[in-house]
Design a protein around this motif. Structure first.
Motif, mmCIF file in Angstrom:
data_model
loop_
_atom_site.group_PDB
_atom_site.id
_atom_site.type_symbol
_atom_site.label_atom_id
_atom_site.label_comp_id
_atom_site.label_asym_id
_atom_site.label_seq_id
_atom_site.Cartn_x
_atom_site.Cartn_y
_atom_site.Cartn_z
ATOM 1 N N GLU A 72 0.834 -1.204 0.000
ATOM 2 C CA GLU A 72 0.000 0.000 0.000
ATOM 3 C C GLU A 72 0.870 1.255 0.000
ATOM 4 O O GLU A 72 0.574 2.236 -0.704
ATOM 5 C CB GLU A 72 -0.921 -0.011 1.224
ATOM 6 N N LEU A 113 -11.156 -7.022 8.468
ATOM 7 C CA LEU A 113 -11.190 -5.897 7.542
ATOM 8 C C LEU A 113 -11.578 -4.625 8.287
ATOM 9 O O LEU A 113 -12.474 -4.630 9.127
ATOM 10 C CB LEU A 113 -12.215 -6.155 6.429
ATOM 11 N N GLU A 117 -12.455 -0.867 4.134
ATOM 12 C CA GLU A 117 -12.287 -1.984 3.223
ATOM 13 C C GLU A 117 -13.556 -2.829 3.149
ATOM 14 O O GLU A 117 -13.877 -3.400 2.095
ATOM 15 C CB GLU A 117 -11.101 -2.845 3.655
ATOM 16 N N GLN A 118 -14.315 -2.887 4.235
ATOM 17 C CA GLN A 118 -15.593 -3.593 4.210
ATOM 18 C C GLN A 118 -16.554 -2.904 3.246
ATOM 19 O O GLN A 118 -17.291 -3.554 2.504
ATOM 20 C CB GLN A 118 -16.190 -3.639 5.615
ATOM 21 N N VAL A 120 -15.656 -1.106 0.639
ATOM 22 C CA VAL A 120 -15.147 -1.348 -0.714
ATOM 23 C C VAL A 120 -15.554 -2.739 -1.195
ATOM 24 O O VAL A 120 -16.009 -2.906 -2.333
ATOM 25 C CB VAL A 120 -13.611 -1.190 -0.741
ATOM 26 N N GLN A 121 -15.424 -3.739 -0.343
ATOM 27 C CA GLN A 121 -15.787 -5.101 -0.755
ATOM 28 C C GLN A 121 -17.295 -5.228 -0.963
ATOM 29 O O GLN A 121 -17.751 -5.965 -1.843
ATOM 30 C CB GLN A 121 -15.282 -6.104 0.278
ATOM 31 N N ARG A 146 -11.873 2.880 -3.461
ATOM 32 C CA ARG A 146 -10.943 2.733 -2.333
ATOM 33 C C ARG A 146 -10.129 4.012 -2.145
ATOM 34 O O ARG A 146 -9.939 4.490 -1.017
ATOM 35 C CB ARG A 146 -10.017 1.541 -2.581
ATOM 36 N N ARG A 150 -10.046 6.492 1.163
ATOM 37 C CA ARG A 150 -8.790 6.731 1.872
ATOM 38 C C ARG A 150 -8.476 8.222 1.967
ATOM 39 O O ARG A 150 -7.828 8.670 2.912
ATOM 40 C CB ARG A 150 -7.638 6.006 1.179
#
Length: 252
Positions: A72, A113, A117-118, A120-121, A146, A150
């Motif tokens: 990252e 997560l 990120e949760q 995003v998924q 994402r 961020r």
């Protein structure tokens, strides 16, 4: 099979074998060959792996330091100082998996997560299961979602629920010139879809998708709108006025 399946330049071969990943680059090339990647796709995988290896060396990092977090951090560096491709992250994740398979780096630790990120998924599943997008289209949308989170929602859900049209406009204006006009159009489409998803899921109440501006991608937009006087003179001097064609060009 070694890296010579894709490269024969001694200079490039030397560069590919430098850095912490140099000892494993042939194995990575063999994996790409077995998986049937086209030459162009394999080149991109190997070049980003090579650049990652040199970045690790500059940071004085070793193989044991390679994980999702270091990838990252490298991706952030690449966004700032390189011309990244959408295939960069999948290439690095593929490399990470290979290194763990051969026990060159520690196994992936179990983790939950984070909130962003949760989201995003969930967006990824929404695109495929509810919008009916093909996997390749969803893959192109998710990185922009994402990146938006961020940059604007590091505190998690509270910041998501308080998003405004200004946040959306700021993101688009900041990144519209990162890539080509066509890529900027893809980014705007992805952000519109993401804003519709957030409203659909109840994260936001307002229709922020309508705040995403359009990006023009006309042909020849890269050409200058005018020439400077010395540039005009250079064009004129290039016309051979001793010939009919040259005189015609000079007159035009």
């Amino acid at each position: 099979m070694t890296i010579e399946a894709y490269y024969d330049s001694p200079k490039m071969l030397k560069r590919l074998h430098e850095g912490p990943l140099g000892a494993h680059i042939d194995l990575f090339a063999a994996r790409l060959l077995r998986e049937g990647h086209c030459r162009q796709g394999a080149w991109r995988n190997l070049r980003v792996a090579c650049d990652f290896s040199h970045w690790l060396a500059r940071k004085r990092l070793e193989l044991d330091d390679i994980n999702e977090q270091s990838i990252e951090e490298y991706q952030e560096f690449r966004r700032r100082y390189r011309c990244p491709f959408l295939s960069d992250r999948p290439a690095l994740i593929r490399l990470l998996g290979l290194l763990r398979e051969i026990d060159a780096i520690p196994a992936k630790p179990p983790f939950a997560l984070d909130e962003l990120e949760q989201v995003v998924q969930d967006f990824d599943r929404y695109l495929i299961q509810e919008r009916g997008l093909a996997r390749v289209s969803a893959v192109r949308h998710v990185p922009f979602a994402r990146q938006f989170l961020r940059e604007h929602c590091l505190s998690g859900y509270p910041q998501i629920t308080s998003l405004t049209g200004s946040d959306v406009m700021t993101f688009v204006e900041r990144h519209a010139r990162d890539h080509s006009p066509q890529s900027a159009k893809h980014m705007c489409s992805a952000i519109r879809a993401f804003m519709r998803f957030l409203q659909y899921r109840g994260y936001i109440a307002a229709d922020l998708a309508s705040c995403v501006p359009g990006v023009r991608a006309w042909q020849l937009t890269s050409l200058p709108t005018y020439l400077l006087p010395d540039q005009v003179q250079t064009v004129l001097n290039g016309c051979d006025r001793h010939t009919p064609v040259g005189r015609r060009d000079y007159a035009i």
